[in-house]
Write a protein that holds these residues in place. Structure first.
Motif, PDB file in Angstrom:
ATOM      1  N   TYR A   1       0.602  -1.136   0.224  1.00  0.00           N
ATOM      2  CA  TYR A   1      -0.050  -0.035   0.026  1.00  0.00           C
ATOM      3  C   TYR A   1       0.945   1.330   0.121  1.00  0.00           C
ATOM      4  CZ  TYR A   1      -3.789   3.244   0.716  1.00  0.00           C
ATOM      5  OH  TYR A   1      -4.732   4.085   0.478  1.00  0.00           O
TER       6      TYR A   1
ATOM      7  N   HIS B   1       1.498   3.592  -2.790  1.00  0.00           N
ATOM      8  CA  HIS B   1       0.616   4.737  -3.200  1.00  0.00           C
ATOM      9  C   HIS B   1       0.941   6.141  -2.783  1.00  0.00           C
ATOM     10  CE1 HIS B   1      -3.234   6.985  -3.868  1.00  0.00           C
ATOM     11  NE2 HIS B   1      -3.226   6.948  -2.456  1.00  0.00           N
TER      12      HIS B   1
ATOM     13  N   HIS C   1      -0.925  11.124   3.825  1.00  0.00           N
ATOM     14  CA  HIS C   1      -2.638  11.458   3.573  1.00  0.00           C
ATOM     15  C   HIS C   1      -3.598  10.219   3.779  1.00  0.00           C
ATOM     16  CE1 HIS C   1      -2.046   9.503  -0.623  1.00  0.00           C
ATOM     17  NE2 HIS C   1      -3.525   9.465  -0.489  1.00  0.00           N
ATOM     18  N   ASP C   2      -3.292   8.973   3.728  1.00  0.00           N
ATOM     19  CA  ASP C   2      -4.083   7.964   4.022  1.00  0.00           C
ATOM     20  C   ASP C   2      -3.994   7.490   5.278  1.00  0.00           C
ATOM     21  OD1 ASP C   2      -5.701   7.764   1.920  1.00  0.00           O
ATOM     22  OD2 ASP C   2      -4.370   6.992   0.707  1.00  0.00           O
TER      23      ASP C   2
ATOM     24  N   ASP D   1      -3.640  12.607  -5.556  1.00  0.00           N
ATOM     25  CA  ASP D   1      -4.109  11.179  -5.058  1.00  0.00           C
ATOM     26  C   ASP D   1      -5.120  10.396  -5.893  1.00  0.00           C
ATOM     27  OD1 ASP D   1      -4.906   9.267  -2.921  1.00  0.00           O
ATOM     28  OD2 ASP D   1      -6.913  10.373  -2.671  1.00  0.00           O
TER      29      ASP D   1
ATOM     30  N   ASN E   1      -4.624   6.889  -8.137  1.00  0.00           N
ATOM     31  CA  ASN E   1      -5.774   6.075  -8.061  1.00  0.00           C
ATOM     32  C   ASN E   1      -6.157   5.576  -9.503  1.00  0.00           C
ATOM     33  OD1 ASN E   1      -5.632   5.501  -5.545  1.00  0.00           O
ATOM     34  ND2 ASN E   1      -7.044   7.073  -4.967  1.00  0.00           N
TER      35      ASN E   1
HETATM   36 MN    MN Z   1      -4.975   7.937  -1.276  1.00  0.00          MN
END
Ligand code: MN
Length: 720
Positions: free
Chosen positions: A45, A48, A72-73, A139, A143
């Motif tokens: 992950y 990302h 950010h996540d 972001d 994605n």
């Molecule tokens: Mn994100």
């Protein structure tokens, strides 16, 4: 995957003041927080956030933004908390991360375009720092780049639609053309894979056909300009599949008719050189009429500046040529992000950018000064608006301060008219609650309900206010007509006359009234007296005046009541529960409540005032017999709402005295609406208490219960 030292190097290459230590910590923190989480692609992950950070380094964004991208996540998807981020990375980064997290929670739930516009505004309104929006765009871009790994087609489609309707236009507005192009291309490939492949196929064939056309034209244009002594950088590019498609759709043309699928760009140093280059291109090649646009003298609203023209080019093909300066070019590619590059001292030409920044602010309907924007890098746009969702996901834009009632009327007048309550995010709230961005508002309705005149005091939209007023006007008019008719009937009956159609018709003619409704309305509001109507219908007739000389008011009034009661109260006008603003008002002097014996006084222009029959203020009307109206509570209609009864209580001055009073009232389902001390002694204090009750019996019950309480010495109802 970009490695830690690479990322830090990239940032320090454009920002000499890079806080390397901050970036390193953010990198490690994010990697640890995401741990063994995997993306749909099977990558860790953590790849990302690093890619998102990488995208933003292309835009030369500052350290805080890059750190935000890395983190950010973490708040949304890991055990990390905002407090932790704040402790470890400071409040600036924490605020940015919080902003991105909030945006991520919003989801476009509708496909309609009208709402997409409001949704874009919602995103803008919620990003009080433009860097939040830039991280969100990056972001989304990453994605989209990895969209194909998602297994569920529905989810891919939803994300692609959202990208096409929300994020690509947002990138466009912020002047970030590169991001917009890529978002559109990726979304188009998902949403219309067949068209995407077909167009790319054709473009490929065309390319093969033309050989290295781009190279040849670039060379020829370069030579032409060089001969004229202009140093220029020339590049050619093929239009993207999506823009070709959009053009085919918009202009309703076939692919074959789309001649200019290549575009050339001439980048020069100065504005005069732009126009010089334009003259040379136009002198050399035949222009296509109607295709010339000068966005240098009239920039696009997103700040885009360039000259566009279409000529029959060196290969005898329609060719679009864009001419601009280097600075315009950078702004066109990087948009609002260019601001940070320049802020960091990469260029001394902050002037033009400063002006450029005004433009997006204008598009975004921002009213504040751009200076403020530069200083605080705040997105204060749409601060005067608030955006809320319907249960179906439609976004409704309202002025700030709007309430659920405004929302209901914005949805539909009927929704407003039948509104009885509201839920915000699933919780029932008072109708006067101020709405906040992103609220989901559910309007509770009842078919038997109607607007409450008190709403007018808190609604902020003209639409709601107009609808409420219209409703009140209509209701009030009907009420006035009803009252006027009752008043006229009374005076006729008392004088022994019948109301006939001819009689009423005659009276209408004399007073120039359109119909009997208008006549009764005039009587109801006190413009005409019942006496005038009687005299006109039966000239010479004296209205009934059974009172004669009236003695002491206290003696006469109950007698008067009995008079009508004796007749079975047959012509008393039924009075419904009180609706404020209506033609019937409860007198503030005596607080009549259902069950009280009451009398109505016709007041000029204000309908009828209801007093209790023993109210002292009635004395002033003793000589004006025609203003008296027999009224009774309309039992069948049921009571709408509560009535305020006022009592005087003498309470023991000791701990618990007041609480005894309020708990007795509460136990008996009474609600205290006002409380005032009128006298304060050593042993007792005296107060008046206003209590919302259903009727007289309810109030009497409460008074009896209070009298039974040891802490309460004396209780009376107050009238007048
Ligand atoms: Mn994100």
């Amino acid at each position: 995957m970009i490695r830690q030292y690479e990322l830090v190097e990239r940032v320090s290459s454009y920002d000499p003041a890079t806080d390397e230590e901050l970036l390193n910590r953010a990198y490690v923190f994010s990697m640890k927080a995401h741990g063994a989480q995997l993306r749909a692609s099977g990558d860790p992950y953590f790849s990302h956030p690093i890619e998102v950070a990488g995208i933003l380094t292309d835009y030369h964004l500052d350290c805080a933004t890059i750190a935000t991208a890395l983190l950010h996540d973490t708040v949304e998807d890991t055990v990390a908390t905002l407090d932790e981020i704040d402790d470890l990375f400071g409040s600036e980064v924490a605020k940015l991360v919080d902003g991105v997290t909030k945006l991520s929670k919003l989801e476009l739930r509708s496909e309609a375009n009208r709402e997409a516009e409001n949704f874009r505004k919602l995103l803008l309104a919620m990003s009080d720092d433009i860097r939040v929006l830039l991280v969100k765009l990056a972001d989304r871009l990453h994605n989209m780049r990895t969209l194909r790994f998602l297994k569920k087609r529905e989810k891919r489609q939803r994300i692609a639609i959202e990208t096409m309707e929300i994020y690509a236009p947002l990138a466009e507005r912020l002047g970030m053309r590169q991001i917009r192009d890529e978002l559109e291309t990726l979304a188009f490939a998902e949403l219309n894979a067949d068209a995407h492949d077909a167009i790319n196929q054709r473009l490929k064939l065309l390319r093969e056909d033309a050989g290295n056309m781009v190279e040849r034209v670039t060379g020829e244009l370069g030579q032409t300009l060089e001969e004229a002594g202009i140093e220029a950088e020339i590049s050619g590019r093929e239009k993207k599949a999506y823009s070709v498609w959009r053009k085919m759709e918009r202009d309703r043309v076939e692919f074959e008719q789309l001649a200019d699928i290549t575009a050339f760009r001439i980048v020069v140093d100065t504005v005069p050189q732009c126009y010089q280059a334009l003259g040379i291109v136009h002198g050399r090649y035949r222009t296509v009429p109607g295709r010339f646009r000068d966005y240098i003298s009239t920039p696009k609203r997103n700040g885009y500046r360039s000259i566009h023209t279409t000529v029959i080019g060196p290969e005898r093909q329609r060719t679009e040529v864009q001419i601009r300066t280097r600075e315009m070019h950078e702004v066109a590619e990087f948009g609002v992000a260019a601001h940070w590059a320049y802020k960091q001292g990469q260029s001394t030409s902050a002037g033009p950018h400063y002006r450029w920044l005004q433009e997006p602010l204008e598009i975004l309907e921002h009213a504040e000064s751009p200076e403020e924007f530069l200083e605080h890098t705040k997105l204060a746009m749409f601060q005067d608006q608030v955006f809320c969702f319907t249960p179906k996901g439609e976004v409704i834009a309202l002025p700030r301060g709007a309430t659920p009632v405004d929302f209901a009327y914005a949805v539909h007048t009927q929704v407003g008219d039948s509104c009885v309550g509201a839920k915000i995010n699933g919780r029932v709230v008072p109708l006067r609650t101020e709405l906040a961005n992103g609220n989901q508002v559910d309007i509770l309705r009842s078919s038997t309900s109607h607007p409450d005149p008190s709403w007018e005091s808190f609604v902020v939209t003209g639409r709601a206010r107009a609808a409420i007023r219209r409703f009140i006007r209509n209701r009030e008019r009907a009420e006035h007509i009803r009252l006027g008719r009752a008043i006229v009937e009374k005076v006729f009956r008392q004088s022994g006359h019948e109301i006939t159609e001819e009689g009423v018709g005659h009276v209408c003619k004399v007073f120039k009234m359109k119909d009997e409704d208008e006549l009764y309305h005039a009587v109801g509001i006190g413009q005409l007296t019942s006496r005038q109507v009687l005299h006109t219908a039966f000239p010479g007739e004296r209205p009934w005046s059974g009172r004669g000389a009236i003695g002491a008011i206290n003696r006469v009034l109950p007698a008067r009541w009995r008079t009508s009661a004796d007749k079975g109260n047959g012509h008393a006008v039924p009075i419904k529960g009180l609706i404020p603003g209506m033609a019937v008002h409860h007198a503030p002097c005596c607080h009549p409540i259902p069950g009280d014996r009451i009398v109505g006084i016709v007041t000029r222009g204000k309908g009828v005032m209801i007093h209790t029959i023993d109210c002292a203020s009635l004395e002033q009307f003793t000589e004006e017999d025609e203003r008296w109206l027999d009224v009774k509570w309309d039992v069948e209609a049921g009571e709408e709402g509560l009535h305020v009864g006022r009592i005087r209580a003498l309470v023991v001055n000791e701990p618990g005295g007041l609480s005894a009073l309020s708990s007795v009232i509460a136990k008996n389902r009474g609600n205290i609406s006002n409380l005032r001390f009128t006298n304060r002694g050593a042993h007792f204090f005296e107060m008046t208490v206003d209590i919302e009750v259903e009727d007289v019996k309810h109030l009497t019950d409460i008074i009896t219960a209070l009298r039974a309480s040891p802490q309460i010495n004396d209780v009376d109802r107050i009238r007048g």
